[in-house]
Design an enzyme around this catalytic site. Structure first.
Site, PDB file in Angstrom:
ATOM      1  N   THR A  16       0.815  -1.216   0.000  1.00 14.30           N
ATOM      2  CA  THR A  16       0.000   0.000   0.000  1.00 14.30           C
ATOM      3  C   THR A  16       0.845   1.261   0.000  1.00 14.30           C
ATOM      4  O   THR A  16       0.485   2.262  -0.621  1.00 14.30           O
ATOM      5  CB  THR A  16      -0.934   0.000   1.226  1.00 14.30           C
ATOM      6  OG1 THR A  16      -1.828  -1.106   1.130  1.00 14.30           O
ATOM      7  CG2 THR A  16      -1.740   1.285   1.307  1.00 14.30           C
ATOM      8  N   THR A  95       0.815  -4.491   4.200  1.00 14.05           N
ATOM      9  CA  THR A  95       0.454  -4.872   5.573  1.00 14.05           C
ATOM     10  C   THR A  95      -0.259  -6.215   5.668  1.00 14.05           C
ATOM     11  O   THR A  95      -0.235  -6.845   6.730  1.00 14.05           O
ATOM     12  CB  THR A  95      -0.441  -3.794   6.212  1.00 14.05           C
ATOM     13  OG1 THR A  95      -1.653  -3.659   5.458  1.00 14.05           O
ATOM     14  CG2 THR A  95       0.276  -2.453   6.263  1.00 14.05           C
TER      15      THR A  95
END
Length: 331
Positions: A16, A95
């Site tokens: 991300t 993540t």
């Protein structure tokens, strides 16, 4: 041009933190080094170490992580330390599977004499209110100040043990925490030669099976029939399972006799496996299942990968699985 010694490696894997919008939604993107240098120039007051940049090609969404990616990261890190003299490594990672990678690297890099820190972000860099630059520059600052060797995670202002970290939240910035499963055991004082970071690993056929009411021997046979070399059982409570299902127990016993490494952890967030507490647990132990103590799923899976990937035979892999190597077997 050779990179200067005493610098850090920033290994960008995707995730991300560097994603940009595409027609299908946020997707991994290259070109993050230029964005990082531009942002650092804006914050010239920050005292940051010299660093060089390497990109895992192509950058990936961490949901697509594989063992091959872990091995590529390990190779890049070892090369940066031994060939280029880097004194620390920062891994930028998505993540979703950051905790799995942190655990795997913890065992793949045993004995590495420099710190390895992982971070990422919940929102992409450049998005208003993003946590990206705070996590990244915070991690670089820590490495500049000096850290002990080993693999750790830095996220939302906290430093977390690489082999004890979990992702707990899919939306909050404070997404990661350490497993609260007791006091870490004393790690092995010296790293065995067979598990040193210089040992090249190979892919391993591993599987994870959560026990559940109604699990049948046929389910287990189908899984084991795929050529699994190591099976991680997520057991009830303190390491129990269906002790009155003889076909299922026979399937486990036969798999162990064929050389499959069978290990167990608890499904409970704060649980640990102690097979001798209940008969339902001792039955599993009698089939050859070994205890993962209070290890997390991520740590147990990464440890099996490192052990079997090093080519250890069943008995040797089982012996080291039950020993604490880097503080993973808390409890």
């Amino acid at each position: 041009m050779n990179p200067a010694r005493d610098s850090l490696l920033i290994l960008y894997t995707g995730g991300t933190i560097g994603m940009q919008m595409s027609a299908a939604g946020l997707a991994p993107a290259s070109g993050f080094e230029e964005r990082l240098r531009a942002e650092q120039a804006v914050h010239s007051e920050c005292r940051l170490p010299d660093w060089r940049f390497q990109e895992l090609s192509p950058p990936i969404d961490s949901a697509n992580i594989t063992q091959a990616h872990w091995l590529a990261m390990r190779d890049a890190i070892v090369s940066a330390v031994e060939r280029d003299g880097c004194t620390g490594v920062l891994v930028l990672h998505g993540t979703d599977t950051l905790a799995y990678t942190a655990a795997a690297l913890s065992f793949l890099l045993l004995g590495l004499p420099v710190p390895v820190l992982l971070t990422g972000s919940m929102l992409p860099a450049g998005v208003e209110g993003s946590d990206a630059w705070g996590n990244l520059f915070g991690a670089l600052t820590l490495l500049e100040q000096g850290m002990t060797p080993g693999v750790q995670v830095f996220f939302h202002g906290r430093v977390l043990h690489g082999a004890r970290v979990n992702k707990r939240n899919s939306q909050a910035f404070d997404a990661f925490a350490e497993a609260l499963r007791g006091v870490p055991a004393a790690p092995c004082i010296s790293v065995p030669a067979a598990l040193d970071y210089r040992v090249v690993r190979r892919n391993v056929n591993l599987a994870v099976l959560p026990l559940f009411p109604g699990l049948r021997a046929e389910h287990l046979h189908a899984l084991l029939g795929s050529g699994v070399q190591g099976l991680l059982l997520e057991c009830f409570g303190s390491g129990t399972g269906p002790s009155d299902n003889q076909p299922l127990l026979d399937a486990l016993r036969n798999a162990h006799q064929r050389g499959v490494v069978l290990a167990a952890i608890s499904q409970c967030t704060e649980g640990r496996v102690t097979f001798d507490t209940y008969a339902a647990g001792s039955q599993l132990a009698a089939c050859g299942v070994i205890s993962g103590g209070a290890m997390t799923r991520e740590a147990a899976l990464g440890k099996l990968f490192a052990l079997l990937g090093a080519g250890l035979e069943q008995a040797e892999a089982e012996r080291w699985f039950t020993r604490d190597l880097c503080g993973e077997r808390a409890g």
